[in-house]
Write a protein that holds these residues in place. Structure first.
Motif, PDB file in Angstrom:
ATOM      1  N   UNK A   1      12.733 -48.762 -17.470  1.00  0.00           N
ATOM      2  CA  UNK A   1      14.147 -49.137 -17.436  1.00  0.00           C
ATOM      3  C   UNK A   1      14.872 -48.747 -16.159  1.00  0.00           C
ATOM      4  N   UNK A   2      14.155 -48.125 -15.183  1.00  0.00           N
ATOM      5  CA  UNK A   2      14.825 -47.766 -13.936  1.00  0.00           C
ATOM      6  C   UNK A   2      15.396 -48.972 -13.228  1.00  0.00           C
ATOM      7  N   UNK A   3      14.732 -50.105 -13.366  1.00  0.00           N
ATOM      8  CA  UNK A   3      15.185 -51.324 -12.686  1.00  0.00           C
ATOM      9  C   UNK A   3      16.525 -51.814 -13.218  1.00  0.00           C
ATOM     10  N   UNK A   4      16.921 -51.358 -14.417  1.00  0.00           N
ATOM     11  CA  UNK A   4      18.205 -51.774 -14.984  1.00  0.00           C
ATOM     12  C   UNK A   4      19.367 -51.000 -14.376  1.00  0.00           C
ATOM     13  N   UNK A   5      19.072 -49.969 -13.588  1.00  0.00           N
ATOM     14  CA  UNK A   5      20.115 -49.155 -12.963  1.00  0.00           C
ATOM     15  C   UNK A   5      20.615 -49.817 -11.690  1.00  0.00           C
ATOM     16  N   UNK A   6      21.903 -49.738 -11.458  1.00  0.00           N
ATOM     17  CA  UNK A   6      22.491 -50.236 -10.217  1.00  0.00           C
ATOM     18  C   UNK A   6      22.349 -49.188  -9.111  1.00  0.00           C
ATOM     19  N   UNK A   7      22.611 -49.610  -7.899  1.00  0.00           N
ATOM     20  CA  UNK A   7      22.647 -48.655  -6.790  1.00  0.00           C
ATOM     21  C   UNK A   7      23.700 -47.593  -7.041  1.00  0.00           C
ATOM     22  N   UNK A   8      24.817 -47.980  -7.632  1.00  0.00           N
ATOM     23  CA  UNK A   8      25.886 -47.022  -7.918  1.00  0.00           C
ATOM     24  C   UNK A   8      25.413 -45.955  -8.901  1.00  0.00           C
ATOM     25  N   UNK A   9      24.599 -46.343  -9.878  1.00  0.00           N
ATOM     26  CA  UNK A   9      24.056 -45.357 -10.815  1.00  0.00           C
ATOM     27  C   UNK A   9      23.119 -44.400 -10.082  1.00  0.00           C
ATOM     28  N   UNK A  10      22.288 -44.927  -9.207  1.00  0.00           N
ATOM     29  CA  UNK A  10      21.376 -44.076  -8.446  1.00  0.00           C
ATOM     30  C   UNK A  10      22.151 -43.073  -7.605  1.00  0.00           C
ATOM     31  N   UNK A  11      23.235 -43.516  -6.999  1.00  0.00           N
ATOM     32  CA  UNK A  11      24.067 -42.620  -6.185  1.00  0.00           C
ATOM     33  C   UNK A  11      24.711 -41.550  -7.057  1.00  0.00           C
ATOM     34  N   UNK A  12      25.208 -41.950  -8.202  1.00  0.00           N
ATOM     35  CA  UNK A  12      25.900 -41.015  -9.100  1.00  0.00           C
ATOM     36  C   UNK A  12      24.980 -39.865  -9.510  1.00  0.00           C
ATOM     37  N   UNK A  13      23.756 -40.192  -9.903  1.00  0.00           N
ATOM     38  CA  UNK A  13      22.812 -39.143 -10.300  1.00  0.00           C
ATOM     39  C   UNK A  13      22.338 -38.342  -9.088  1.00  0.00           C
ATOM     40  N   UNK A  14      22.156 -39.019  -7.950  1.00  0.00           N
ATOM     41  CA  UNK A  14      21.665 -38.326  -6.755  1.00  0.00           C
ATOM     42  C   UNK A  14      22.670 -37.301  -6.255  1.00  0.00           C
ATOM     43  N   UNK A  15      23.957 -37.551  -6.448  1.00  0.00           N
ATOM     44  CA  UNK A  15      24.978 -36.570  -6.061  1.00  0.00           C
ATOM     45  C   UNK A  15      24.783 -35.258  -6.816  1.00  0.00           C
ATOM     46  N   UNK A  16      24.373 -35.344  -8.059  1.00  0.00           N
ATOM     47  CA  UNK A  16      24.125 -34.129  -8.847  1.00  0.00           C
ATOM     48  C   UNK A  16      22.931 -33.377  -8.269  1.00  0.00           C
ATOM     49  N   UNK A  17      21.885 -34.110  -7.916  1.00  0.00           N
ATOM     50  CA  UNK A  17      20.706 -33.479  -7.321  1.00  0.00           C
ATOM     51  C   UNK A  17      21.086 -32.764  -6.029  1.00  0.00           C
ATOM     52  N   UNK A  18      21.939 -33.403  -5.233  1.00  0.00           N
ATOM     53  CA  UNK A  18      22.369 -32.794  -3.973  1.00  0.00           C
ATOM     54  C   UNK A  18      23.089 -31.469  -4.220  1.00  0.00           C
ATOM     55  N   UNK A  19      23.831 -31.369  -5.291  1.00  0.00           N
ATOM     56  CA  UNK A  19      24.524 -30.122  -5.617  1.00  0.00           C
ATOM     57  C   UNK A  19      23.550 -28.962  -5.776  1.00  0.00           C
ATOM     58  N   UNK A  20      22.370 -29.259  -6.283  1.00  0.00           N
ATOM     59  CA  UNK A  20      21.377 -28.219  -6.559  1.00  0.00           C
ATOM     60  C   UNK A  20      20.361 -28.048  -5.428  1.00  0.00           C
ATOM     61  N   UNK A  21      20.522 -28.801  -4.348  1.00  0.00           N
ATOM     62  CA  UNK A  21      19.619 -28.670  -3.217  1.00  0.00           C
ATOM     63  C   UNK A  21      18.254 -29.277  -3.431  1.00  0.00           C
ATOM     64  N   UNK A  22      18.115 -30.116  -4.443  1.00  0.00           N
ATOM     65  CA  UNK A  22      16.835 -30.759  -4.705  1.00  0.00           C
ATOM     66  C   UNK A  22      16.668 -32.015  -3.873  1.00  0.00           C
ATOM     67  N   UNK A  23      15.569 -32.726  -4.120  1.00  0.00           N
ATOM     68  CA  UNK A  23      15.374 -33.996  -3.424  1.00  0.00           C
ATOM     69  C   UNK A  23      15.196 -35.118  -4.436  1.00  0.00           C
ATOM     70  N   UNK A  24      15.429 -36.335  -3.986  1.00  0.00           N
ATOM     71  CA  UNK A  24      15.317 -37.531  -4.819  1.00  0.00           C
ATOM     72  C   UNK A  24      14.147 -38.356  -4.309  1.00  0.00           C
ATOM     73  N   UNK A  25      13.121 -38.489  -5.129  1.00  0.00           N
ATOM     74  CA  UNK A  25      12.010 -39.369  -4.760  1.00  0.00           C
ATOM     75  C   UNK A  25      12.202 -40.715  -5.449  1.00  0.00           C
TER      76      UNK A  25
END
Length: 542
Positions: free
Chosen positions: A204-228
């Motif tokens: 179901x990842x393909x059902x996500x918009x770019x905006x959804x990917x950005x929204x979740x990635x911002x949380x990862x950035x808060x914790x210093x992690x990386x997004x693969x």
């Protein structure tokens, strides 16, 4: 050598390739417990004959001594629970795996996700037992308590979280679903996840918009992690490979997260020759200050599933029954078949696509869709649908070119990742013909592309397997042969090292890997697994 080593181990006489990319040098390496205590010439002489009885001595004369390999792109989450010896990983020199890639992690086993995950593990191995965890914390406790031969860190799977809150809903998440998904992501990051993985190509990842990917990635950035991310397109399935790269560069820019492009490659004739462009896109992004990098496995064939590779995403929405109902409607079935035909062409043709484990008709395992089509007396598209109606087998697809692989491999920001799983040649993890990358990725790079191929220097190849991925995962005490670092060490013979696993015979261990130490304990000694389990589940920023 004893499988219960003494407290101290002395590796003598070898050429040290320390993981930094610097030229090799002769040195001895002293290991005390789980730590490298000293890297220096003539340590054996300094210790003296009277004190040598306190040490296990590994004679590395004529061999290379280097850091243990860090597999930045693994899928071994469940496999190290099923079999903690992680054989196909450690036998090729892997001492640390970052698993949970392509959007799929073994947690959180809540909501709609447990049923989907159980089905996936059955399709892979026939595994039918429940997994005794729900959260990352519980996973850590379970795997550490039973023991594991390799270190393993986990990414939180975006698709796993999305499935948990909305199943395979082909739509934007509701605000309530967003909040629950964000809670699950934060929980995983707080419990030690190294970041988040996405599989924007797969449902179901393909059902996500770019905006959804950005929204979740911002949380990862808060914790210093990386997004693969397994890109939304690696060919011309939907938005095209160039637009898919641009999407992830946008995610990096808008979220502030470190972005890792998974298994960089050019899939199918429509993208062959694009490697230079893709490398330049990432280089340009890095010059503009965006922390983007990538990984790669050293093979010309990919591995997915029939549904993942050939079935359109709209047809997968909802439950398995929804999918089957679409296949039963004649008009919809014809529409799906038309897209299957296009997808077969994108993958290079039915002759290049070989299926794995297939319980409904075991004789199909290892055969191409073209061969099975001839056996069934059906066209390729109809054969594909007949195959996936009862079962979704793995699919190996020969869809890449050597020139593109070499261009990507030489990019300094690209590290080695197996995209494989910790398997073994016998037992339940031997089900189906696997991709040989699970057994041979790292020795293959060393032998084929460095020592014998001159695509990389030996020092650069080792850097791409050690300090580069370790830095990507913020592993501050692994990836270098350096005093104070964890004693994850590989000793290999540069003359005999070879990946032996092939697509025809994929369950062969490599040769030339003499010793593999994990946290100071030999897991491989004289080329054989010792059954030791000194690994641990690592937590980010622990």
């Amino acid at each position: 050598m004893s499988t219960q080593p003494k407290k101290k181990i002395l590796i003598t006489g070898g050429k040290v390739v320390d993981g930094s990319g610097n030229p090799w040098f002769y040195s001895d390496v002293l290991i005390d417990g789980d730590t490298i205590a000293e890297v220096s010439r003539n340590l054996k002489d300094k210790i003296g004959k009277d004190n040598q009885s306190e040490y296990e001595v590994i004679d590395a004369t004529g061999k290379i001594v280097c850091p243990g390999f860090v597999d930045i792109h693994s899928h071994s989450d469940a496999e190290v629970y099923i079999d903690g010896t992680a054989r196909s990983s450690v036998m090729q020199g892997i001492t640390t795996e970052i698993a949970g890639n392509c959007g799929d992690s073994a947690f959180p086993l809540v909501g709609y996700f447990p049923e989907r995950y159980a089905k996936h593990m059955y399709e892979l191995y026939g595994w039918e037992e429940e997994f005794p965890w729900k959260t990352l914390d519980e996973y850590v406790d379970v795997v550490n308590s039973q023991g594991v031969s390799v270190n393993i860190g986990l990414l939180a799977g975006h698709a796993s979280i999305r499935t948990a809150v909305s199943d395979y809903a082909d739509r934007d998440l509701t605000e309530e679903e967003y909040k629950e998904a964000e809670r699950l992501l934060r929980e995983a990051l707080e419990q030690g996840a190294f970041g988040m993985s996405m599989g924007l190509y797969y449902a179901p990842g393909s059902y996500a918009t770019t905006e959804e990917a950005i929204r979740f990635s911002k949380i990862v950035a808060e914790y210093g992690g990386f997004v693969s991310c397994h890109l939304r397109d690696e060919a011309d399935y939907n938005i095209g490979i160039l637009a898919a790269y641009q999407e992830m560069l946008t995610v990096a820019r808008e979220s502030g997260a470190r972005v890792q492009i998974s298994h960089m490659k050019c899939v199918g004739p429509s993208t062959w020759g694009y490697a230079d462009i893709l490398v330049r896109m990432v280089e340009d992004a890095r010059k503009r200050g965006f922390d983007v990098a990538g990984d790669q496995y050293p093979y010309l064939a990919a591995c997915s599933s029939i549904i993942g590779s050939l079935i359109p995403r709209w047809a997968q929405a909802g439950t398995k029954q929804d999918f089957l109902d679409r296949l039963r409607d004649p008009e919809t079935r014809e529409k799906i078949k038309r897209e299957v035909i296009r997808n077969l062409r994108r993958r290079g043709g039915a002759e290049r696509l070989f299926i794995g484990r297939y319980p409904p008709e075991p004789e199909y395992a290892g055969k191409s869709i073209a061969q099975i089509s001839e056996m069934m007396g059906l066209d390729y598209a109809e054969t594909t649908l007949r195959l996936v109606e009862p079962f979704n087998p793995q699919l190996v697809t020969y869809s890449m070119q050597e020139d593109d692989l070499k261009v990507i491999m030489q990019a300094p920001f690209v590290m080695v990742g197996s995209d494989g799983r910790a398997l073994r040649p016998e037992g339940i993890l031997a089900s189906g013909p696997p991709h040989p990358r699970s057994y041979g990725s790292f020795p293959r790079v060393l032998s084929k592309y460095a020592i014998n191929g001159n695509v990389l220097s030996l020092e650069e190849a080792v850097r791409k397997m050690t300090s580069l991925p370790a830095a990507r995962a913020n592993l501050k005490d692994r990836g270098l042969v350096r005093r104070g670092f964890k004693a994850d060490i590989v000793v290999f013979d540069p003359v005999t090292i070879n990946d032996n696993a092939t697509f025809d015979n994929p369950r062969l261990y490599p040769t030339g890997i003499d010793y593999v130490l994990v946290n100071g304990v030999p897991v491989v000694a004289e080329g054989k697994h010792t059954e030791a389990k000194p690994g641990t589940v690592l937590r980010h920023n622990a």
